[in-house]
Motif scaffolding. Structure first.
Motif, PDB file in Angstrom:
ATOM      1  N   LYS A  36       0.832  -1.196   0.000  1.00 45.43           N
ATOM      2  CA  LYS A  36       0.000   0.000   0.000  1.00 45.43           C
ATOM      3  C   LYS A  36       0.879   1.264   0.000  1.00 45.43           C
ATOM      4  O   LYS A  36       0.597   2.243  -0.698  1.00 45.43           O
ATOM      5  N   ALA A  95       2.320   1.776  -3.401  1.00 44.21           N
ATOM      6  CA  ALA A  95       1.303   2.312  -4.312  1.00 44.21           C
ATOM      7  C   ALA A  95       1.074   3.792  -4.040  1.00 44.21           C
ATOM      8  O   ALA A  95       0.960   4.603  -4.975  1.00 44.21           O
ATOM      9  N   THR A 108       3.797   5.705  -5.588  1.00 44.34           N
ATOM     10  CA  THR A 108       3.630   5.765  -7.032  1.00 44.34           C
ATOM     11  C   THR A 108       2.569   6.785  -7.429  1.00 44.34           C
ATOM     12  O   THR A 108       2.715   7.527  -8.379  1.00 44.34           O
ATOM     13  N   TRP A 109       1.493   6.764  -6.627  1.00 39.62           N
ATOM     14  CA  TRP A 109       0.380   7.659  -6.957  1.00 39.62           C
ATOM     15  C   TRP A 109       0.591   9.072  -6.423  1.00 39.62           C
ATOM     16  O   TRP A 109      -0.149   9.996  -6.763  1.00 39.62           O
ATOM     17  N   VAL A 148      -4.856   4.677   0.480  1.00 40.97           N
ATOM     18  CA  VAL A 148      -4.774   3.453  -0.327  1.00 40.97           C
ATOM     19  C   VAL A 148      -5.424   2.305   0.450  1.00 40.97           C
ATOM     20  O   VAL A 148      -5.152   2.116   1.639  1.00 40.97           O
ATOM     21  N   TRP A 172      -6.450  -2.016   0.202  1.00 42.56           N
ATOM     22  CA  TRP A 172      -5.968  -3.248  -0.465  1.00 42.56           C
ATOM     23  C   TRP A 172      -7.133  -4.200  -0.627  1.00 42.56           C
ATOM     24  O   TRP A 172      -7.743  -4.631   0.356  1.00 42.56           O
ATOM     25  N   GLU A 199      -4.943  -6.072  -5.071  1.00 44.59           N
ATOM     26  CA  GLU A 199      -4.451  -4.845  -5.698  1.00 44.59           C
ATOM     27  C   GLU A 199      -4.726  -3.620  -4.829  1.00 44.59           C
ATOM     28  O   GLU A 199      -5.648  -3.620  -4.014  1.00 44.59           O
ATOM     29  N   ALA A 200      -3.847  -2.638  -5.029  1.00 45.77           N
ATOM     30  CA  ALA A 200      -4.036  -1.378  -4.317  1.00 45.77           C
ATOM     31  C   ALA A 200      -5.157  -0.612  -4.991  1.00 45.77           C
ATOM     32  O   ALA A 200      -5.256  -0.574  -6.220  1.00 45.77           O
ATOM     33  N   CYS A 236      -6.966   3.135  -5.031  1.00 44.58           N
ATOM     34  CA  CYS A 236      -6.763   4.519  -4.624  1.00 44.58           C
ATOM     35  C   CYS A 236      -8.068   5.095  -4.062  1.00 44.58           C
ATOM     36  O   CYS A 236      -9.135   4.934  -4.646  1.00 44.58           O
ATOM     37  N   ARG A 268      -6.009   1.632  -9.938  1.00 41.79           N
ATOM     38  CA  ARG A 268      -5.659   0.337  -9.332  1.00 41.79           C
ATOM     39  C   ARG A 268      -4.193   0.026  -9.608  1.00 41.79           C
ATOM     40  O   ARG A 268      -3.678   0.360 -10.673  1.00 41.79           O
ATOM     41  N   LEU A 269      -3.536  -0.622  -8.659  1.00 38.11           N
ATOM     42  CA  LEU A 269      -2.187  -1.162  -8.906  1.00 38.11           C
ATOM     43  C   LEU A 269      -2.158  -2.602  -8.395  1.00 38.11           C
ATOM     44  O   LEU A 269      -2.156  -2.835  -7.186  1.00 38.11           O
ATOM     45  N   ILE A 328       3.183  -3.570  -8.752  1.00 40.00           N
ATOM     46  CA  ILE A 328       3.946  -2.970  -7.643  1.00 40.00           C
ATOM     47  C   ILE A 328       5.266  -3.715  -7.481  1.00 40.00           C
ATOM     48  O   ILE A 328       6.334  -3.116  -7.316  1.00 40.00           O
TER      49      ILE A 328
END
Lengths: 290, 756, 162
Positions: B548, B551, B554-555, B562, B564, B568-569, B571, B580-581, B586
């Protein structure tokens, strides 16, 4: 383990006899289910092992006169596959197929069971009750010997050095005959008999018992053919009095030991119980074939 | 994440996927203890005492040393002299001096099969030949096998330096009574005074072996710098490390123990027998050495569970309330002090409310192999007596035996012996389920009888380490130090999948060697799914937090923005809720977002709960022969949340059948010289497939609130009830109380005749 | 002791090895040929963990001398899966959780396959007696028997022409 241990797998009985003759410490190997265990635990220290299973005439069930000849290297499970043998001598075939597991019975032979000379051998009481004989072959030629005369005590046989049991012979059957074998074991499979009992009966057309052989195992140094037990049934229609007299004769013939598998009292009592049960099964079988 | 989750919300917990190690095991590829081979390996063999009790006067190795191919010989003299030190291993603890002496005798042999010398040679055949060439001169001493005989004043004493522990003041003479424990509360006299019915009696059981099919085996390779590797199958390779290090005076970090697959243990592989011997042989020869036991060595020299003599008196009031229990039990210790009396005493009546009670336990040394843990060690024997006595009481009171137990069963909030309240235990639910089960009310035929019995085991937590790491593609590696003895890899993968919310198949589980993961206690005490499972869950939860956080980075949002879900993470930041990640993305960019993604949990969790079971057994007794047939069998157990139900049911079924074997046919048979007369599966009669029916199971899933997935230990409880369930069933079928196990046909026959 | 030279066929492939005359087939498989799937639980024919098929019959390889395998066909657990495809007995053992420690499993699978090769629809009692020579200490046999029943049903389905 002997430094000179040799392994031979002769193709003919003559070769096997010759190998056994030249080496008094050579031993024949049939199914191996007793022999290999003894070899591994150093209870046997032979100089040579003579595998009998490559000898064609020692494998399989043949017709012999009215009866049957079972090669010494025939595994117990093969007996079931001979429909005529299984129909004629269900008690013998069942006895041989109580030994060990399927894995063991795919290897173990009745001749080996006999020559291992355990008082608890499952197939032997059934064979003795059946009046089976065996063909014994050695350098001196061959002789036919009653099965009951082969074992002379635990681990001991009447075979002379170099002799082997080549086949076991069972007589032919006419109507009104039946045999059976039962044993007592703590579990349902995989045990050595605490007591075993075999019966072979013949009846006249009116249902009177005309011949009876009762044999019990694991109650004496060798399997016992209890003549008095058979005599108690002959001439009767297996009424309760005759059956009790038969069972009493069986119990009187018992001379067991106390060991890890059973007590004297229990073995003696069970010999009587099993004898009654096998007589009942043999009678039913005779009735079916009458 | 200590709150129990709603069962229905689980996606993986409670499912029955194929175990990750399954294919290797059904294709014959898996490597067990006896399967491992090291290059240039020597083969060892151990010379064992033929005497039950003897002084070793001399050992002449010359002929054996002269045999070509012999590379090393070891005797007790090669072992360092140790100071007494009690070492805890799993549920038990032993003096390291005794563990050492049990691996190899020094001055005295204490049982038939006690190791006296060992040889390493270039082949197994040469090693076996060599041990026959070793001349040992013994002074044979009188021996004792029986509990009561060992306690007599004139009995041969095994150890001159053992004075009964737990007795004040310390006795002035050594004896075979190694230990006395007592747990008492209330007032017995007052309690029995309130009793409307009292039953008393003596019950006995024989020592039984764990009966794992894989004999003990190991390979040890010693290096000249003092570092060594051990490959072995055990219930705990960390215990192998610590015990071997202590016996030989080595540094634990110098020993790397690699766990091989284990072919059954049931408590019997929580100790060491071979490893120090193989280590010394390897050190002397400079080559790797394999030592493997034969089946007869397993029976002669590895630990059985103790046999027991139990004297008991219990009373109940007219309404069925238990008022008093006075229990004294004596257990075999075997050749060295054991620990089962403690757990026997604490288990005996732990499943009932008994206001006035005294439970006294003894451990008695005798010339048998040292007893070792066997599934709920110490509980089945004494509970056998208790549950038979309850049957008698219920009969005398005219109360249904399940109702009688239900009236007295411990429930959540009741006080334990230590005064603390019971947590969310489920014994009453098990009894209710027994009552409602069609088995309990099914009709019986002639010569048939039905028995019921309950039982408990305290279970355990204990230290465990687990690592969860994410591979670059988003698949996940779980690493633990807990040997998988019955499918625990699957349970670990399920709990990790549930926590990470990724498919079970994306997770693979490795049991690492002692140098590759932190400490874990043995797989025993029904602790692995609970404690190691919690470590895995904790580590996986931390991995989720890392994912998380990556992510979020990244975001460019806060980690709190974030969530889970489904692997997937998600947002949560305003206006970006469709972003979504997945774990794979990740993981793929992890080197650039902060490095590899991995977490370790090293914990010693509390919060474990006792387990409870109720078994129902139908038997038919042949009145002429005494043979007992098991017609029908139902095992009911509070299992907490079942992570992988197949393997929970498997524990219940396996434990039940082991208990049936204990009840019916298993026993050690010794000859008059104290030599074991049945050291093989031919005459040590474990149940075969045709001896038993299907074992019906009822899992009562009362979740443990102190475990993230509600786990309670399940492995040991199921061997506790069967002894009495079978004995009560045979008693009702035969019409005579069967108080002495095993119920072999000759014993049942004798009881039937005596009752006539 | 002079070594025996044995030529045999194992899982369809010709194999030659040297052994002592008293070496068992099990020891030859495990020590000479590296086929450690067959296990030794007892060495006396009482546990079945070493079960193999010798010329079509299941036997305990601990009760066969290696020399007896000369010219014979031996099939072991390593040959049960064909080309990476599990046999239905194997897959059903996995699906039903019919193994815990897995040590007895190779022997059970070889034995169960031998049963289903000759009898496509055995009863529970027949399965139990057929497998009585295979000891399992973990499972209590329940799931093993069910796995064999399920494998039998699957095999019957496969054999039924569509």
């Amino acid at each position: 383990m002997m430094a000179t241990l040799a392994f031979h797998a002769p193709k003919t009985l003559d070769e096997a006899i010759a190998l056994l003759a030249v080496d008094p410490r050579a031993i024949p190997l049939a199914g191996g289910t007793d022999l290999i265990v003894q070899l591994r635990s150093d209870r046997l220290e032979p100089s040579a092992i003579i595998d009998l299973k490559r000898i064609e005439k020692l494998s399989g069930v043949r017709r012999h006169g009215d009866g049957f000849a079972i090669g010494a290297a025939t595994p117990c499970t093969a007996l079931k596959e001979d429909a005529e043998l299984a129909a004629a001598w269900p008690g013998v075939v069942e006895a041989a197929n109580l030994i060990g597991s399927v894995q063991v019975r795919n290897r173990a032979t009745m001749a080996g069971n006999l020559c291992n000379a355990s008082p608890a051998a499952d197939s032997v009481p059934a064979l003795v009750a059946a009046g089976a004989t065996c063909l014994v072959v050695g350098t001196g030629g061959e002789r036919e010997v009653p099965v009951k005369d082969i074992p002379t005590g635990p681990g001991k046989t009447s075979l002379k050095p170099g002799e082997v049991v080549a086949e076991i012979r069972l007589p032919g059957r006419v109507g009104g005959e039946g045999d059976a074998y039962l044993r007592s074991i703590p579990r349902t499979e995989m045990d050595i008999a605490v007591v075993g009992a075999g019966a072979n009966l013949a009846f006249g057309p009116d249902g009177t018992c005309t011949a009876a052989r009762i044999a019990v195992g694991a109650v004496a140094p060798t399997v016992v053919l209890v003549n008095e037990a058979g005599e108690a049934l002959v001439g009767t229609r297996l009424d309760d009095t005759a059956l009790e007299k038969m069972a009493e004769a069986v119990r009187s013939a018992c001379n067991p030991i106390d060991d890890k598998r059973g007590t004297v009292e229990y073995r003696t009592a069970m010999a009587g119980v099993l004898a009654k049960r096998v007589v009942a099964i043999a009678r039913d079988r005779a009735g079916e074939k009458a | 994440m200590n709150a129990p989750q709603d069962k229905r919300s689980f996606r993986y917990v409670g499912t029955r996927p194929v175990r990750p190690d399954g294919v290797e095991k059904v294709t014959g590829k898996a490597l067990y203890g006896p399967d491992f081979v090291a290059p240039n390996m020597l083969h060892g063999a151990i010379l064992r005492s033929p005497h039950a009790h003897a002084r070793i006067k001399s050992i002449d190795l010359r002929k054996a040393e002269a045999l070509p191919g012999v590379k090393a010989i070891v005797t007790g003299a090669d072992f360092p002299t140790l100071e007494s030190l009690i070492m805890a291993v799993g549920e038990s603890s032993s003096d390291i001096v005794h563990i050492s002496r049990n691996c190899m005798a020094y001055d005295k042999v204490l049982y038939d099969g006690h190791a006296v010398a060992a040889v390493a040679a270039t082949s197994g055949a040469i090693a076996r030949q060599a041990i026959k060439l070793i001349d040992v001169e013994y002074e044979v001493l009188p021996h004792v096998l029986d509990i009561e005989e060992a306690l007599r004043a004139d009995a041969p004493v095994l150890h001159e330096d053992i004075f009964t522990k737990g007795v004040n003041p310390k006795p002035d003479k050594p004896s075979n009574a190694a230990l006395r424990v007592e747990m008492a509360k209330g007032d017995l006299e007052e309690g029995f005074g309130k009793a409307a019915v009292v039953v008393s009696g003596r019950y006995t059981t024989e020592p039984v072996h764990q009966g794992y099919i894989e004999p003990h085996a190991c390979v040890v390779s010693w290096n000249a710098d003092g570092q060594l590797q051990i490959w072995t199958s055990s219930q705990g390779h960390f215990a192998v490390r610590s015990l071997t290090a202590s016996v030989l005076g080595l540094s634990q970090a110098d020993i790397r123990v690699t766990p091989l697959e284990i072919g059954g243990g049931f408590g019997g592989k929580t100790t060491i027998y071979l490893e120090p011997v193989a280590t010394l042989l390897s050190r002397k020869s400079g080559r790797p050495v394999r030592l493997a036991m034969s089946r007869s060595e397993v029976f002669r020299a590895s630990g059985p569970a103790p046999g027991a003599v139990i004297d008991l008196k219990m009373g109940a009031a007219e309404d069925g309330t238990l008022v008093a229990a006075d229990i004294e039990f004596k257990y075999h210790a075997g050749a060295y002090p054991a620990i089962t009396a403690h757990s026997g005493a604490s288990s005996a009546i732990a499943h009932y409310k008994v206001p006035n009670s005294r439970v006294v336990g003894w451990e008695v040394l005798c010339n048998r192999p040292a007893t070792k843990a066997y599934r709920a060690p110490g509980a089945p024997q004494v509970i056998f007596a208790v549950e038979c006595a309850l049957d008698e009481l219920a009969g005398k009171l005219g109360i249904d035996p399940v109702d009688f137990r239900l009236k007295n069963a411990v429930r959540p909030g009741d006080k334990q012996f230590n005064g603390m309240p019971f947590g969310e235990i489920g014994y009453a639910e098990c009894l209710e389920a027994a009552k409602a089960h069609p088995h309990w009310s099914a009709p019986l035929g002639p010569n048939q009888g039905r028995g019921v019995a309950g039982g408990t085991w305290g279970n355990y937590g204990g230290p465990s380490t687990a690592e969860v790491s994410v591979a670059e593609d988003g698949s996940v590696l779980v690493t633990t130090g807990s040997p998988d003895i019955g499918g625990s890899r699957a349970s670990m993968a399920i709990m990790a999948a549930e926590t990470l919310q990724i498919p079970y198949e994306k997770i693979r589980v490795t049991i690492a060697d002692t140098s590759s993961i932190g400490f874990s206690m043995v797989t025993g005490g029904s602790r692995t799914t609970f404690a190691t499972g919690k470590a895995v869950t904790d580590a996986a939860a931390e991995v989720v937090e890392i994912l998380k956080e990556r992510a979020a980075r990244t975001w460019g949002v806060e980690p709190s923005e974030v969530d889970w879900r489904d692997g997937e993470a998600v947002c949560l930041a305003e206006g970006r809720t469709d972003e979504r990640l997945p774990i794979g993305r990740i993981a793929g960019s992890a080197p650039f977002s902060g490095g590899p993604i991995s977490a370790e949990a090293a914990i010693n969790p509390g919060g474990y709960l006792a387990g409870y079971g109720v078994h129902i057994c139908d038997t038919e007794v042949d009145p002429e022969t005494g043979h007992v047939k098991i017609l029908r069998y139902t095992a009911i157990q509070d299992v907490g949340q079942a992570i992988h139900p197949d393997y929970v049911e498997g524990q219940m079924q396996g434990g039940a059948v082991q208990g049936i074997g204990w009840a019916l046919n298993e026993a050690y048979l010794y000859d008059k010289d104290g030599r074991l007369d049945n050291p093989g599966f031919l005459d040590y009669r474990v149940p075969v497939a045709s001896d038993v029916p299907m074992i019906d199971t009822v899992m009562i899933e009362k979740a443990n609130p102190d475990h993230p997935y509600g786990v309670k230990g399940v492995g040991e409880v199921p061997i506790v009830p069967p002894l009495a369930a079978v004995a009560n069933a045979v008693t009702h079928a035969a019409g005579v109380r069967m108080a002495d196990l095993p119920l072999t046909p000759d014993r049942v026959y004798a009881a039937l005749r005596a009752a006539e | 002791m002079s070594k025996l030279q044995v030529s045999t066929t194992i899982n369809g492939d010709p194999q030659e090895f040297l052994c002592d005359p008293d070496t068992t087939l099990l020891d030859a498989l495990r020590e000479e040929l590296g086929l450690t799937g067959s296990k030794e639980g007892c060495g006396s024919g009482d546990c079945g963990a070493c079960t193999v098929i010798l010329d079509g019959k299941m036997v305990c390889s601990c009760l066969v001398l290696a020399g007896e395998a000369e010219g014979r066909q031996v099939n072991t657990i390593e040959g049960v899966a064909e080309g990476g495809e599990l046999h239905p007995v194997q897959s059903n053992f996995l699906e039903l959780g019919a193994l815990q420690c897995g040590f007895c499993t190779p022997g059970f699978i070889v034995a169960a396959k031998a049963l289903l090769d000759r009898d496509p629809n055995p009863s529970e009692t027949e399965i139990r007696y057929w497998l009585a020579g295979n000891l399992c200490r973990c499972t209590g046999y329940d799931k093993i028997v069910r796995a064999v029943q399920d494998a039998a049903a699957e095999l019957r389905q496969e054999r039924t022409p569509a």
